[in-house]
Design a protein around this motif. Structure first.
Motif, PDB file in Angstrom:
ATOM      1  N   THR A   1       1.554 -24.278 -29.237  1.00 11.43           N
ATOM      2  CA  THR A   1       2.601 -24.815 -30.110  1.00 11.43           C
ATOM      3  C   THR A   1       2.178 -25.007 -31.557  1.00 11.43           C
ATOM      4  O   THR A   1       2.847 -25.721 -32.296  1.00 11.43           O
ATOM      5  N   HIS A   2       1.089 -24.373 -31.961  1.00  6.57           N
ATOM      6  CA  HIS A   2       0.636 -24.572 -33.339  1.00  6.57           C
ATOM      7  C   HIS A   2       1.761 -24.178 -34.300  1.00  6.57           C
ATOM      8  O   HIS A   2       2.387 -23.136 -34.136  1.00  6.57           O
TER       9      HIS A   2
ATOM     10  N   ASP B   1       1.625 -23.100 -37.317  1.00  7.27           N
ATOM     11  CA  ASP B   1       1.299 -21.905 -38.114  1.00  7.27           C
ATOM     12  C   ASP B   1       1.325 -20.687 -37.188  1.00  7.27           C
ATOM     13  O   ASP B   1       0.537 -20.580 -36.250  1.00  7.27           O
ATOM     14  N   ALA B   2       2.236 -19.764 -37.450  1.00  6.81           N
ATOM     15  CA  ALA B   2       2.429 -18.589 -36.593  1.00  6.81           C
ATOM     16  C   ALA B   2       1.160 -17.750 -36.466  1.00  6.81           C
ATOM     17  O   ALA B   2       0.875 -17.214 -35.387  1.00  6.81           O
ATOM     18  N   ASP B   3       0.396 -17.630 -37.545  1.00 10.51           N
ATOM     19  CA  ASP B   3      -0.829 -16.827 -37.491  1.00 10.51           C
ATOM     20  C   ASP B   3      -1.889 -17.469 -36.597  1.00 10.51           C
ATOM     21  O   ASP B   3      -2.564 -16.780 -35.834  1.00 10.51           O
ATOM     22  N   ILE B   4      -2.026 -18.775 -36.704  1.00 13.58           N
ATOM     23  CA  ILE B   4      -3.004 -19.473 -35.860  1.00 13.58           C
ATOM     24  C   ILE B   4      -2.544 -19.434 -34.397  1.00 13.58           C
ATOM     25  O   ILE B   4      -3.354 -19.211 -33.492  1.00 13.58           O
ATOM     26  N   ARG B   5      -1.244 -19.619 -34.193  1.00 16.44           N
ATOM     27  CA  ARG B   5      -0.696 -19.532 -32.833  1.00 16.44           C
ATOM     28  C   ARG B   5      -0.983 -18.148 -32.246  1.00 16.44           C
ATOM     29  O   ARG B   5      -1.365 -18.016 -31.077  1.00 16.44           O
ATOM     30  N   ALA B   6      -0.844 -17.105 -33.061  1.00 13.24           N
ATOM     31  CA  ALA B   6      -1.124 -15.735 -32.618  1.00 13.24           C
ATOM     32  C   ALA B   6      -2.605 -15.564 -32.281  1.00 13.24           C
ATOM     33  O   ALA B   6      -2.945 -14.873 -31.315  1.00 13.24           O
ATOM     34  N   LEU B   7      -3.489 -16.211 -33.042  1.00 16.01           N
ATOM     35  CA  LEU B   7      -4.923 -16.156 -32.731  1.00 16.01           C
ATOM     36  C   LEU B   7      -5.225 -16.792 -31.373  1.00 16.01           C
ATOM     37  O   LEU B   7      -6.006 -16.245 -30.580  1.00 16.01           O
ATOM     38  N   PHE B   8      -4.603 -17.930 -31.114  1.00 13.93           N
ATOM     39  CA  PHE B   8      -4.773 -18.571 -29.809  1.00 13.93           C
ATOM     40  C   PHE B   8      -4.264 -17.653 -28.701  1.00 13.93           C
ATOM     41  O   PHE B   8      -4.917 -17.497 -27.666  1.00 13.93           O
TER      42      PHE B   8
ATOM     43  N   ASP C   1       6.109 -14.828 -28.587  1.00 12.53           N
ATOM     44  CA  ASP C   1       7.041 -15.507 -29.496  1.00 12.53           C
ATOM     45  C   ASP C   1       8.244 -16.005 -28.716  1.00 12.53           C
ATOM     46  O   ASP C   1       9.063 -15.219 -28.249  1.00 12.53           O
ATOM     47  N   ALA C   2       8.344 -17.333 -28.591  1.00  9.19           N
ATOM     48  CA  ALA C   2       9.460 -17.949 -27.874  1.00  9.19           C
ATOM     49  C   ALA C   2       9.842 -19.226 -28.619  1.00  9.19           C
ATOM     50  O   ALA C   2       9.201 -19.595 -29.610  1.00  9.19           O
ATOM     51  N   LEU C   3      10.874 -19.879 -28.139  1.00 10.08           N
ATOM     52  CA  LEU C   3      11.307 -21.160 -28.692  1.00 10.08           C
ATOM     53  C   LEU C   3      11.342 -22.176 -27.563  1.00 10.08           C
ATOM     54  O   LEU C   3      11.727 -21.856 -26.439  1.00 10.08           O
ATOM     55  N   ASP C   4      10.953 -23.415 -27.886  1.00  2.48           N
ATOM     56  CA  ASP C   4      11.058 -24.463 -26.873  1.00  2.48           C
ATOM     57  C   ASP C   4      12.483 -25.009 -26.852  1.00  2.48           C
ATOM     58  O   ASP C   4      13.364 -24.513 -27.559  1.00  2.48           O
TER      59      ASP C   4
ATOM     60  N   LEU D   1       6.827 -21.185 -30.227  1.00  5.15           N
ATOM     61  CA  LEU D   1       5.636 -21.325 -29.407  1.00  5.15           C
ATOM     62  C   LEU D   1       5.332 -19.996 -28.742  1.00  5.15           C
ATOM     63  O   LEU D   1       6.148 -19.076 -28.764  1.00  5.15           O
ATOM     64  N   ALA D   2       4.155 -19.911 -28.177  1.00  2.08           N
ATOM     65  CA  ALA D   2       3.784 -18.795 -27.309  1.00  2.08           C
ATOM     66  C   ALA D   2       3.633 -19.396 -25.918  1.00  2.08           C
ATOM     67  O   ALA D   2       3.210 -20.546 -25.774  1.00  2.08           O
ATOM     68  N   ARG D   3       4.006 -18.621 -24.912  1.00  3.70           N
ATOM     69  CA  ARG D   3       4.020 -19.171 -23.555  1.00  3.70           C
ATOM     70  C   ARG D   3       3.444 -18.169 -22.564  1.00  3.70           C
ATOM     71  O   ARG D   3       3.764 -16.991 -22.598  1.00  3.70           O
ATOM     72  N   ILE D   4       2.601 -18.691 -21.690  1.00  9.77           N
ATOM     73  CA  ILE D   4       2.045 -17.938 -20.567  1.00  9.77           C
ATOM     74  C   ILE D   4       2.473 -18.734 -19.345  1.00  9.77           C
ATOM     75  O   ILE D   4       2.135 -19.918 -19.224  1.00  9.77           O
ATOM     76  N   PHE D   5       3.237 -18.121 -18.443  1.00  7.58           N
ATOM     77  CA  PHE D   5       3.838 -18.944 -17.398  1.00  7.58           C
ATOM     78  C   PHE D   5       4.102 -18.186 -16.099  1.00  7.58           C
ATOM     79  O   PHE D   5       4.077 -16.956 -16.050  1.00  7.58           O
ATOM     80  N   ARG D   6       4.411 -18.988 -15.086  1.00  4.74           N
ATOM     81  CA  ARG D   6       4.841 -18.486 -13.784  1.00  4.74           C
ATOM     82  C   ARG D   6       6.059 -19.308 -13.383  1.00  4.74           C
ATOM     83  O   ARG D   6       6.076 -20.528 -13.574  1.00  4.74           O
ATOM     84  N   GLU D   7       7.056 -18.639 -12.830  1.00  2.00           N
ATOM     85  CA  GLU D   7       8.312 -19.299 -12.515  1.00  2.00           C
ATOM     86  C   GLU D   7       8.655 -19.142 -11.043  1.00  2.00           C
ATOM     87  O   GLU D   7       8.280 -18.140 -10.420  1.00  2.00           O
ATOM     88  N   LEU D   8       9.345 -20.117 -10.501  1.00  5.61           N
ATOM     89  CA  LEU D   8       9.831 -20.087  -9.132  1.00  5.61           C
ATOM     90  C   LEU D   8      11.329 -20.343  -9.164  1.00  5.61           C
ATOM     91  O   LEU D   8      11.783 -21.313  -9.760  1.00  5.61           O
TER      92      LEU D   8
END
Length: 153
Positions: A63-64, A66-73, A97-100, A106-113
C-alpha cells in the motif's frame, strides 16, 4: 438480508472465533502471534483476510503511496514468487495495480475462495479451513523472505 448491526455482530463473532482458533498456534519463529492483525514489520506491507456474503480472500497488500516504490516491492515479491507458491502450496493471483475499498492504489497478491458466506455460520468451518493453513504458510514464508526487503525499508 441482515441489518447493519447483525452484519457487524456476525463479522465480529467470526473473527473472534477465528482468533481463538488460531491462539494456540505459534508463529514460524515460535512466538505468540496476533494472527488477525498480523504484523509484517514493514510499513505498507500487510497480510489481509477478508470475508463477506459471497467470498473470502487472503492477500498480501502493498500500500505504499508512491507508485514507484510500490512497484519495487511488487517486483521483489515477484522475485520470490516460486518460494511463495511453494510455501502456500498453490499459485496465487498477482495484481500490480488495484484499488482498495476506499479507492486507494495498491498491489495485491491473493487467493480467493467462493462461494462462501461469512454470515452463514455453517460456512465458518470452510472459512477457517481456508484461512488457517494459508496464514500459517504466509507466516512461514515471511519469516525467511522479509530479509529480502531490508533495502526497501
Amino acid at each position: 438480508m441482515y441489518s447493519k448491526t447483525e452484519v457487524a455482530q456476525l463479522r465480529q463473532a467470526f473473527w473472534t472465533t477465528f482468533g481463538q482458533y488460531m491462539l494456540p498456534v505459534p508463529s514460524a519463529e515460535g512466538v505468540r502471534t496476533n494472527w488477525i492483525n498480523y504484523k509484517t514489520g514493514l510499513k505498507h506491507v500487510q497480510f489481509r483476510m477478508h470475508a463477506d456474503g459471497r467470498r473470502a480472500a487472503i492477500a498480501i497488500e502493498l500500500t505504499h503511496p508512491d507508485a514507484d516504490i510500490r512497484a519495487l516491492f511488487f517486483e521483489q515479491f515477484q522475485a520470490l514468487k516460486n518460494v511463495l507458491h511453494e510455501s502456500v502450496g498453490e499459485p496465487w493471483q498477482w495484481i500490480p495495480d488495484a484499488l482498495d475499498a476506499n479507492g486507494q492504489p495498491l498491489a495485491r497478491i491473493f487467493r480467493e475462495l467462493q462461494p462462501v458466506n461469512l454470515f452463514n455460520r455453517d460456512d465458518w468451518p470452510q472459512l477457517i479451513s481456508f484461512f488457517k493453513p494459508r496464514l500459517i504458510a504466509l507466516d512461514e514464508f515471511w519469516s525467511n523472505a522479509q530479509y529480502a526487503f531490508e533495502e526497501l525499508r
